[in-house]
Every structure is written in structure tokens, then in C-alpha cells.
Motif scaffolding. Structure first.
Motif, PDB file in Angstrom:
ATOM      1  N   ILE A  78      39.778 -21.328 -61.073  1.00 35.35           N
ATOM      2  CA  ILE A  78      40.766 -21.596 -59.988  1.00 35.35           C
ATOM      3  C   ILE A  78      41.713 -22.792 -60.322  1.00 35.35           C
ATOM      4  CG2 ILE A  78      40.918 -22.222 -57.683  1.00 35.35           C
ATOM      5  CD1 ILE A  78      38.690 -20.414 -57.188  1.00 35.35           C
ATOM      6  N   LYS A  79      40.841 -23.992 -60.858  1.00 39.62           N
ATOM      7  CA  LYS A  79      41.616 -25.146 -60.932  1.00 39.62           C
ATOM      8  C   LYS A  79      42.914 -25.078 -61.818  1.00 39.62           C
ATOM      9  CE  LYS A  79      38.229 -27.212 -63.975  1.00 39.62           C
ATOM     10  NZ  LYS A  79      37.407 -28.264 -64.416  1.00 39.62           N
ATOM     11  N   ASP A  80      42.719 -24.408 -62.858  1.00 37.85           N
ATOM     12  CA  ASP A  80      43.540 -24.133 -63.941  1.00 37.85           C
ATOM     13  C   ASP A  80      44.785 -23.279 -63.410  1.00 37.85           C
ATOM     14  OD1 ASP A  80      42.036 -25.333 -65.854  1.00 37.85           O
ATOM     15  OD2 ASP A  80      41.160 -23.440 -66.448  1.00 37.85           O
ATOM     16  N   MET A  81      44.466 -22.372 -62.655  1.00 37.02           N
ATOM     17  CA  MET A  81      45.549 -21.500 -61.823  1.00 37.02           C
ATOM     18  C   MET A  81      46.167 -22.239 -60.735  1.00 37.02           C
ATOM     19  SD  MET A  81      45.482 -18.219 -62.799  1.00 37.02           S
ATOM     20  CE  MET A  81      46.360 -17.486 -61.578  1.00 37.02           C
ATOM     21  N   SER A  82      45.687 -23.124 -60.367  1.00 33.99           N
ATOM     22  CA  SER A  82      46.291 -24.048 -59.200  1.00 33.99           C
ATOM     23  C   SER A  82      47.604 -24.880 -59.669  1.00 33.99           C
ATOM     24  CB  SER A  82      45.413 -24.961 -58.524  1.00 33.99           C
ATOM     25  OG  SER A  82      44.772 -25.913 -59.323  1.00 33.99           O
ATOM     26  N   VAL A  83      47.385 -25.248 -60.914  1.00 35.67           N
ATOM     27  CA  VAL A  83      48.747 -25.862 -61.392  1.00 35.67           C
ATOM     28  C   VAL A  83      49.717 -25.122 -61.788  1.00 35.67           C
ATOM     29  CG1 VAL A  83      49.508 -27.315 -63.196  1.00 35.67           C
ATOM     30  CG2 VAL A  83      47.232 -27.689 -62.286  1.00 35.67           C
ATOM     31  N   LEU A  84      49.294 -23.663 -62.315  1.00 33.44           N
ATOM     32  CA  LEU A  84      50.308 -22.897 -62.626  1.00 33.44           C
ATOM     33  C   LEU A  84      51.081 -22.630 -61.324  1.00 33.44           C
ATOM     34  CD1 LEU A  84      48.447 -20.584 -65.304  1.00 33.44           C
ATOM     35  CD2 LEU A  84      50.136 -22.496 -65.661  1.00 33.44           C
ATOM     36  N   ILE A  85      50.249 -22.146 -60.243  1.00 31.88           N
ATOM     37  CA  ILE A  85      51.008 -21.599 -58.901  1.00 31.88           C
ATOM     38  C   ILE A  85      51.931 -22.476 -58.457  1.00 31.88           C
ATOM     39  CG2 ILE A  85      50.353 -20.852 -56.732  1.00 31.88           C
ATOM     40  CD1 ILE A  85      47.710 -19.663 -57.723  1.00 31.88           C
ATOM     41  N   ALA A  86      51.311 -24.054 -58.591  1.00 32.51           N
ATOM     42  CA  ALA A  86      52.044 -24.991 -57.759  1.00 32.51           C
ATOM     43  C   ALA A  86      53.762 -25.076 -58.757  1.00 32.51           C
ATOM     44  CB  ALA A  86      51.401 -26.466 -58.089  1.00 32.51           C
ATOM     45  N   VAL A  87      53.633 -24.998 -59.982  1.00 29.31           N
ATOM     46  CA  VAL A  87      54.965 -24.999 -60.839  1.00 29.31           C
ATOM     47  C   VAL A  87      55.732 -23.899 -60.440  1.00 29.31           C
ATOM     48  CG1 VAL A  87      55.847 -24.871 -63.156  1.00 29.31           C
ATOM     49  CG2 VAL A  87      53.742 -26.226 -62.723  1.00 29.31           C
ATOM     50  N   ILE A  88      55.269 -22.799 -60.231  1.00 35.41           N
ATOM     51  CA  ILE A  88      55.896 -21.414 -59.974  1.00 35.41           C
ATOM     52  C   ILE A  88      56.526 -21.669 -58.489  1.00 35.41           C
ATOM     53  CG2 ILE A  88      55.951 -18.976 -59.208  1.00 35.41           C
ATOM     54  CD1 ILE A  88      53.474 -18.910 -61.428  1.00 35.41           C
ATOM     55  N   LEU A  89      55.771 -22.407 -57.605  1.00 32.56           N
ATOM     56  CA  LEU A  89      56.184 -22.522 -56.122  1.00 32.56           C
ATOM     57  C   LEU A  89      57.320 -23.631 -56.200  1.00 32.56           C
ATOM     58  CD1 LEU A  89      52.971 -22.730 -54.150  1.00 32.56           C
ATOM     59  CD2 LEU A  89      54.577 -21.094 -53.930  1.00 32.56           C
ATOM     60  N   VAL A  90      57.456 -24.419 -57.110  1.00 28.43           N
ATOM     61  CA  VAL A  90      58.483 -25.702 -57.330  1.00 28.43           C
ATOM     62  C   VAL A  90      59.827 -24.823 -57.578  1.00 28.43           C
ATOM     63  CG1 VAL A  90      59.210 -27.497 -58.373  1.00 28.43           C
ATOM     64  CG2 VAL A  90      57.066 -27.511 -57.695  1.00 28.43           C
ATOM     65  N   ILE A  91      59.402 -24.069 -58.556  1.00 25.02           N
ATOM     66  CA  ILE A  91      60.723 -23.157 -58.933  1.00 25.02           C
ATOM     67  C   ILE A  91      61.332 -22.426 -57.662  1.00 25.02           C
ATOM     68  CG2 ILE A  91      61.620 -21.308 -60.694  1.00 25.02           C
ATOM     69  CD1 ILE A  91      59.448 -22.379 -62.796  1.00 25.02           C
ATOM     70  N   ILE A  92      60.436 -21.822 -57.099  1.00 26.24           N
ATOM     71  CA  ILE A  92      60.799 -20.996 -55.948  1.00 26.24           C
ATOM     72  C   ILE A  92      61.546 -21.834 -54.949  1.00 26.24           C
ATOM     73  CG2 ILE A  92      59.945 -19.533 -53.964  1.00 26.24           C
ATOM     74  CD1 ILE A  92      57.857 -18.566 -55.574  1.00 26.24           C
ATOM     75  N   MET A  93      61.101 -23.303 -54.501  1.00 24.56           N
ATOM     76  CA  MET A  93      61.933 -23.953 -53.892  1.00 24.56           C
ATOM     77  C   MET A  93      63.209 -24.167 -53.926  1.00 24.56           C
ATOM     78  SD  MET A  93      58.733 -26.756 -53.138  1.00 24.56           S
ATOM     79  CE  MET A  93      60.020 -28.052 -52.665  1.00 24.56           C
ATOM     80  N   LEU A  94      63.583 -24.339 -55.497  1.00 26.16           N
ATOM     81  CA  LEU A  94      64.977 -24.377 -55.883  1.00 26.16           C
ATOM     82  C   LEU A  94      65.883 -23.233 -55.658  1.00 26.16           C
ATOM     83  CD1 LEU A  94      64.341 -25.599 -59.437  1.00 26.16           C
ATOM     84  CD2 LEU A  94      65.143 -27.148 -57.585  1.00 26.16           C
ATOM     85  N   ILE A  95      65.444 -22.176 -55.090  1.00 26.25           N
ATOM     86  CA  ILE A  95      66.171 -20.871 -54.800  1.00 26.25           C
ATOM     87  C   ILE A  95      66.182 -20.392 -53.331  1.00 26.25           C
ATOM     88  CG2 ILE A  95      66.705 -18.310 -55.600  1.00 26.25           C
ATOM     89  CD1 ILE A  95      65.296 -19.218 -58.345  1.00 26.25           C
ATOM     90  N   VAL A  96      64.999 -20.254 -52.738  1.00 28.05           N
ATOM     91  CA  VAL A  96      64.718 -19.942 -51.639  1.00 28.05           C
ATOM     92  C   VAL A  96      64.857 -20.886 -50.436  1.00 28.05           C
ATOM     93  CG1 VAL A  96      63.209 -18.684 -49.832  1.00 28.05           C
ATOM     94  CG2 VAL A  96      63.250 -17.958 -52.650  1.00 28.05           C
ATOM     95  N   PRO A  97      65.465 -20.778 -49.425  1.00 23.87           N
ATOM     96  CA  PRO A  97      65.664 -21.562 -48.410  1.00 23.87           C
ATOM     97  C   PRO A  97      64.253 -22.001 -47.874  1.00 23.87           C
ATOM     98  CG  PRO A  97      67.451 -20.034 -48.349  1.00 23.87           C
ATOM     99  CD  PRO A  97      66.343 -19.585 -49.145  1.00 23.87           C
ATOM    100  N   MET A  98      63.846 -23.018 -47.347  1.00 26.56           N
ATOM    101  CA  MET A  98      62.673 -23.508 -46.518  1.00 26.56           C
ATOM    102  C   MET A  98      62.778 -23.867 -45.033  1.00 26.56           C
ATOM    103  SD  MET A  98      60.447 -23.002 -48.970  1.00 26.56           S
ATOM    104  CE  MET A  98      60.252 -22.867 -50.863  1.00 26.56           C
ATOM    105  N   PRO A  99      61.844 -23.152 -44.120  1.00 31.65           N
ATOM    106  CA  PRO A  99      62.019 -23.874 -42.755  1.00 31.65           C
ATOM    107  C   PRO A  99      61.569 -25.085 -42.544  1.00 31.65           C
ATOM    108  CG  PRO A  99      60.153 -22.426 -43.205  1.00 31.65           C
ATOM    109  CD  PRO A  99      60.872 -22.433 -44.344  1.00 31.65           C
TER     110      PRO A  99
END
Length: 677
Positions: free
Chosen positions: A3-24
Motif C-alpha cells: 500500500i505504501k508503494d501504491m500511495s506514491v504512484l496514486i499521488a503522482v497520478i492525482l497531481v497530473i489530474i489536478m493539471l487538467i480537471v477543475p477543483m472545487p
């Protein structure tokens, strides 16, 4: 994947999503708080590390945090320009700092950017660059220092390996930090550009699209822009400061806080001087109450530290005395005296410059090269050579011990050169007659003034360090079989097992034990046969190990398997191999007197007959020595080891080969015959 290895990968993917998708707005506020929290954790960790390598992930972490911060900037910019809103955190920061005056907030933000860009980031970048360059330049020196400590016996092989890895990791770390500091610099520049774009395009959108007045638009977008800049620049400043702390940190026994307090307040008397200076300032129009209070506080701290320092020194002295007394009474103090170094090199006080690097001595470096050379030539790892001076020796004397026994000794004159005769003595060459210690050749110790004259006369001139290193090399090579024990053999087997696991399993522990393998290898080394080609030796042991466990016979089989290697060792180019052959009479005599028992075979030959055989070999060898030829005795495989045993005492350096140990293409020239009357 954990899980701790997956968490970093998920965090990087979410950062990339932030560049594209508007956030409330609420989610932006939450992510901004996470950004500030991460920055605080990073700077606290950097302050509490004792050396940079304890935070080796920092260069990669800088990249990830910079990407996260820029993604937040993109999201907040999108929200500010499209909705004139970016969450409660941005609005609160903007309102609190500007205090109703957007121009004040803008100036504060610009000052923060200037501090980060021109002071912290610029300095961190320069330190990273210099540290990376100096670390790479210092690598060879550090490696040599590790090798010197290893050869001097100050550290073990494991410790040397750990230190080498640490040196390599330091070079990699500072190289990575040099590149990572560029991200911090780029982040500061991006912050300025984003601020200007938010203000300019915010005014355009507010006045043109939302029908705001200039004052309303400047109040709204300046407040949000300054708030956005602050919530991004404060974590950026923390990361920049952490970068500076890490790259300027040197290895110590404590963290930054303990080192600062310990070193800053190391001299309490200096605090008294500072207190007096501050008190004198109070006599000027400066506030007398404040300066007096501060001076009193400094004086109190100085007094407290002085008492604490005296108590600490007394306690340390008492502790040292208790430890020394306990050490003298401890049984370990006696047990430690039982250990013995495998190889010891001792020398008189006049030869200390040989090993002292401050006086230009390179003996330690030479020993490192000797160990590497012998590892290649013999196929075994030579133990660390313990080097020490011995006042019981003569000033210019040295000696070499192996497992506590003296095996070689010599004498060198540091201010002279050793000139070895070319065969024709030059009576006009002045010098001190001696023998070259490694090979026993006639030589002379000559002064530096006659060095050129000796070289012109054909003498081989060698400096004292080379004389000593050559003597060490040849002696250790001849005694290599004594240095190979069961533990060293086990290490060779483990190393071979990494590449040839099936082969090793067929040999040991069944049918041959580690001790059996050690005896075979030692017998080969005793006769200067390299065991570096360990796979071939083990192939032979696998083939014949189930037929016999007689290590003498197994060593003979191994020699025959190494025939190409042995041939190359003694045959020079296309020249015929000059040998002393054993007559058929002697061959039959020895073969008829071999006694076979359940514990092995041995030669049961009349002493007179043995003496005749040895005497015959010595006569032939004496004739060959006059021609400066190597004494090689050639015989059949069945009697080779018995001939070797007969010659061990009288001619220990004679080479005894069998016909099966030479290539079929080898040309043999018999220059003598071993016979009996």
C-alpha cells in the motif's frame, strides 16, 4: 505491491489530474494545507538528520513537491480567473496579509519571492553545484584512504565495502541535488510569472466579462492572487531552506539543533563579552531597560553553561577512569591478546618514511596493488597486511610474518638504490655488496650520484620501495598455501556458487568436505599453480571425487585439467621447453615402491636410493642454474607427486611436471637425465 508503494504512484497520478480537471474550493483548501504540512515535515526532517545520506530521497522529493505545488498554482489560477474564488485558505491569506490594501499585499509577496529567489534558492543552487564538484573530485582520494585503512588493518573488508558504497552514494546524492536545486529555482520564477498573469488577466476578465469597476476588480483579484502566491511561496521557501540545510550539512553525531546550541555556546566566556557590549549600548539613547534585560539574560546563560561544562568535564574524567580500570580487569583484555594477524609486516624506525604518506611513502598503496595482483595471479584473496614499526629491529631492517612465523627478512637503505648485476661485475662501480632479497641475486647498494653510471653499465637499478614490494610479493606468493584455510576456501566456494550452483552442489559437502577442497587448492598453490580457474578445478573434483577422496590424487587430476594454464606458465612463446627428464630406471624404481593403504599412498624407498635420485637432480639443476634456466623436472603422471616430495627439502623451488600437464603442441628439449647408479 504494498500500500505504501501504491500511495506514491496514486499521488503522482492525482497531481497530473489536478493539471487538467477543475477543483472545487474546499478541495483546493484541503490540498493547500497538505502542501504546507509536507513542507513543514521536510524542513523538520532536514534539520534532524545527522548527515545528508540519511535523507537520500530528498532530490526526488523536491521534484514531486515542486510538481504538486505547480499543479496547485494551475488549479487555483483556473479557479481565480473563472470564478473569482479559490477556497477559504487562499481568501484568508489574501485578506490577512493585504489588510484591506492590495498594494501592501503585493509588495509583501514580491519581497518573499525576492528572498527565496536571490537569497535562499541562489545560495542553495551554488552550494549544491560546488558540493557535487568537490565530492566527485575527492572520490579517488577517499577510495585510496579506505584501501590504506584496510591494508593497515584498521577496518575489515565489510567496513571497507560499506565505506566505498557510502562514497559512491554521496557522489550520486550531491549530483542529484545539483540538478534538483534547478527545480527550486524554476519554481520561484514560475511563481512570479503566475502572479503577474493572475493580476493582468484577472483585471481584464473582471472589467470586461464581469462588468466590475477597476477598484472592485483590483481588490478582488489582487487579494486572491496575493493569497494564492503566499500559500504557494511559503511552502516553497520552506523547501528551499531545507535544500540549503541538507547541502550545507556535514556529517556529525547530532542533528542541526543540538549542533547549533553545542557549538554556538561552546565558549561561555564569549557570552560575557557579548553581554557587556549590549549593556554598554544601553548607555546610548537606545532603550536602557531592554538592553539591560538582554545583557542580564546573556550573563545568566553564560554562568549556567560554565557550571554545566565543568560538571561535564569532571564526569567524563571519572567515566574514563572507571572504563580504564574495568578494561584492565576484564577477561576480554586478555582474550584480545590471543588474536593473530594472518600477515604482518614490521620494520625499523629508519623505514617509517616508507609507510608514512606525509613523508611521501606509498607502501600502503603498493600493498593494495600487490593484493590485487596476487588475486589475479593466484585466484585467492590475500588477507589484509598489518603494518607496524618495531623498535627491536635494526633501523633499516624489516621482516614479514605469516600467522606469527617469520618467513622473510631483509634490509634496505632508503637513501640508496639497489643495482642488480647484469652478469658481468663492474669493479669500478662503488657500492655496498648485498643480495637482492626476493631472488637472492648479487647486487649493490649505490648512492643516487652513481645511479646513471650503473644504468649505463647494464645494471638494473631499483628504488627501496620497489625492493620491499617485490620481496613481499614473491614471499606471499610462495606462502599462499598457508594463507588458504577452510574459512577462506568457504568464501571461494560461495563466490563460485553464485555462478555455478549445480557444479558446487556436486562437489561439496558430498563427496568432498570444505576441508578436502582446501587441501586440494593448497597443494596447487604450494607449487605455484593458480586456482583462479575454479570452475575447471571443481569439474575435475566432480568427476573424480566419488572415485577417491585422496586429496593428493585429486590435486594431480586437477593439475592435468589445468594443463593449458600450466603450459602457458612455463613455455615462453615458440621456444622449446628445456627439462630434466627422469629415466625409465628411476620411474620403475619409484613405481615399484609405492605403498597403497586405506589412508592414502606413500613412497617406501630405500634412503640411499632416495639420496641418489636427489643428488642426480641437484647436479643437473646446478648446471642449469649457471645458464640461468628454470629447473624443470619432467616425469610420468604416476610418480610426479613422489618426485616432488623427494625434492621438497633440497630443491623446494624446482618445478616438477608430468607429461599430462603439457599441451600436445609443446616442444620439449631434454637437457639432462635423472638416473641412479
Amino acid at each position: 505491491m504494498k500500500i505504501k508503494d501504491m500511495s506514491v504512484l496514486i499521488a503522482v497520478i492525482l497531481v497530473i489530474i489536478m493539471l487538467i480537471v477543475p477543483m472545487p474550493g474546499w478541495l483546493l483548501s484541503f490540498l493547500i494545507l497538505i502542501n504546507i504540512t509536507l513542507a513543514l515535515i521536510v524542513i523538520l526532517v532536514s534539520m534532524n538528520t545527522e548527515e545528508p545520506l540519511q535523507f537520500s530521497i530528498f532530490p526526488s522529493l523536491i521534484l514531486l513537491l515542486t510538481l504538486f505545488r505547480l499543479a496547485l498554482n494551475v488549479s487555483t489560477t483556473r479557479s481565480i480567473l473563472s470564478e473569482a474564488e479559490a477556497g477559504g485558505v487562499v481568501d484568508t491569506f489574501g485578506s490577512f496579509v493585504t489588510g484591506g490594501n492590495p498594494l501592501v499585499g503585493f509588495v509583501v509577496f514580491v519581497i518573499l519571492v525576492i528572498i527565496q529567489f536571490l537569497v535562499i534558492t541562489k545560495g542553495s543552487e551554488r552550494v549544491s553545484e560546488v558540493a557535487a564538484r568537490f565530492t566527485l573530485d575527492a572520490m579517488p582520494g577517499k577510495q585510496m584512504s579506505i584501501d590504506a585503512d584496510l591494508n593497515a588493518g584498521m577496518i575489515s573488508d565489510v567496513q571497507a565495502k560499506e565505506r566505498r558504497q557510502k562514497v559512491e552514494h554521496e557522489a550520486d546524492f550531491y549530483g542529484a541535488m545539483d540538478g534538483a536545486s534547478k527545480f527550486v529555482k524554476g519554481d520561484a520564477i514560475a511563481g512570479i510569472i503566475i502572479l503577474l498573469m493572475n493580476i493582468i488577466f484577472g483585471l481584464i476578465i473582471g472589467m470586461v466579462q464581469l462588468d466590475m469597476g477597476f477598484q472592485e476588480a483590483i481588490d478582488t483579484y489582487m487579494r486572491l492572487t496575493v493569497g494564492d502566491g503566499l500559500v504557494s511561496q511559503i511552502p516553497a521557501i520552506l523547501i528551499s531552506t531545507a535544500t540549503g540545510i541538507v547541502v550545507t550539512r556535514v556529517a556529525s553525531e547530532g542533528n542541526l539543533g543540538s549542533d547549533v546550541t553545542k557549538q554556538l555556546f561552546r565558549f561561555p566566556s564569549m557570552l560575557y563579552i557579548a553581554a557587556g557590549t549590549i549593556f554598554l549600548l544601553g548607555l546610548t539613547p537606545i532603550n536602557f531597560f531592554l538592553t539591560t534585560a538582554l545583557a542580564g539574560a546573556l550573563a545568566g546563560i553564560a554562568y549556567f553553561l560554565s557550571r554545566l561544562q565543568k560538571q561535564s568535564e569532571t564526569a567524563d574524567l571519572e567515566t574514563e577512569e572507571v572504563k580504564e580500570e574495568a578494561s584492565m580487569k576484564s577477561s576480554d583484555n586478555v582474550v584480545s591478546l590471543l588474536s593473530m594477524d594472518p600477515i604482518e609486516f614490521e620494520f625499523g624506525y629508519a623505514l617509517i618514511p616508507l609507510a608514512d604518506t606525509n613523508q611521501g611513502g606509498d607502501l600502503l598503496d603498493r600493498i593494495v596493488m600487490i593484493r590485487k595482483q596476487l588475486a589475479i595471479e593466484l585466484g585467492i584473496v590475500i588477507p589484509v597486511v598489518r603494518i607496524r614499526d618495531n623498535i627491536q629491529l635494526g633501523p633499516n631492517e624489516y621482516r614479514l610474518k605469516i600467522k606469527g612465523n617469520e618467513v622473510a627478512a631483509g634490509e634496505v637503505l632508503l637513501d640508496h638504490y639497489l643495482a642488480m648485476s647484469p652478469g658481468v661485475e663492474d669493479d669500478g662501480l662503488e657500492g655496498i655488496n648485498t643480495l637482492e632479497p626476493a631472488f637472492g641475486l648479487p647486487a649493490k647498494w649505490i648512492s643516487e650520484d652513481t645511479k646513471d653510471e650503473a644504468e649505463l653499465s647494464g645494471y638494473t637499478v631499483v628504488d627501496p620501495p620497489s625492493v620491499v614490494s617485490t620481496h613481499l610479493t614473491e614471499t606471499i606468493k610462495r606462502q599462499a598455501h598457508e594463507l588458504l584455510g577452510r574459512q577462506e576456501t568457504k568464501q571461494l566456494i560461495d563466490h563460485l556458487k553464485e555462478s555455478y550452483p549445480i557444479l558446487v552442489e556436486e562437489v561439496t559437502p558430498d563427496p568432498l568436505s570444505v576441508g578436502d577442497v582446501q587441501k586440494v587448492l593448497a597443494k596447487l598453490l604450494r607449487e605455484q599453480v593458480s586456482v583462479r580457474n575454479l570452475p575447471v578445478i571443481f569439474e575435475t573434483l566432480a568427476d573424480f571425487g566419488r572415485m577417491t577422496t585422496d586429496t593428493d590424487l585429486l590435486a594431480e587430476y586437477a593439475r592435468q585439467a589445468l594443463a593449458p594454464q600450466i603450459t602457458k606458465q612455463y613455455v615462453q612463446g615458440n621456444q622449446p621447453l628445456q627439462v630434466i627428464t627422469v629415466s625409465g630406471t628411476v620411474e620403475k624404481l619409484i613405481a615399484d615402491h609405492i605403498q597403497q593403504t586405506e589412508h592414502g599412498n606413500y613412497l617406501s624407498l630405500d634412503p640411499d636410493a632416495q639420496q641418489q635420485i636427489v643428488q642426480s637432480v641437484m647436479e643437473q639443476a646446478e648446471r642449469l642454474s649457471l645458464q640461468e634456466e628454470t629447473v624443470i623436472v619432467l616425469c610420468s603422471p604416476t610418480i610426479r607427486m613422489y618426485i616432488r616430495q623427494l625434492l621438497d627439502r633440497s630443491l623446494p623451488h624446482a618445478v616438477v611436471l608430468s607429461y599430462n600437464e603439457l599441451d600436445n603442441t609443446t616442444e620439449i628439449k631434454s637437457v639432462g637425465m635423472v638416473n641412479v647408479a
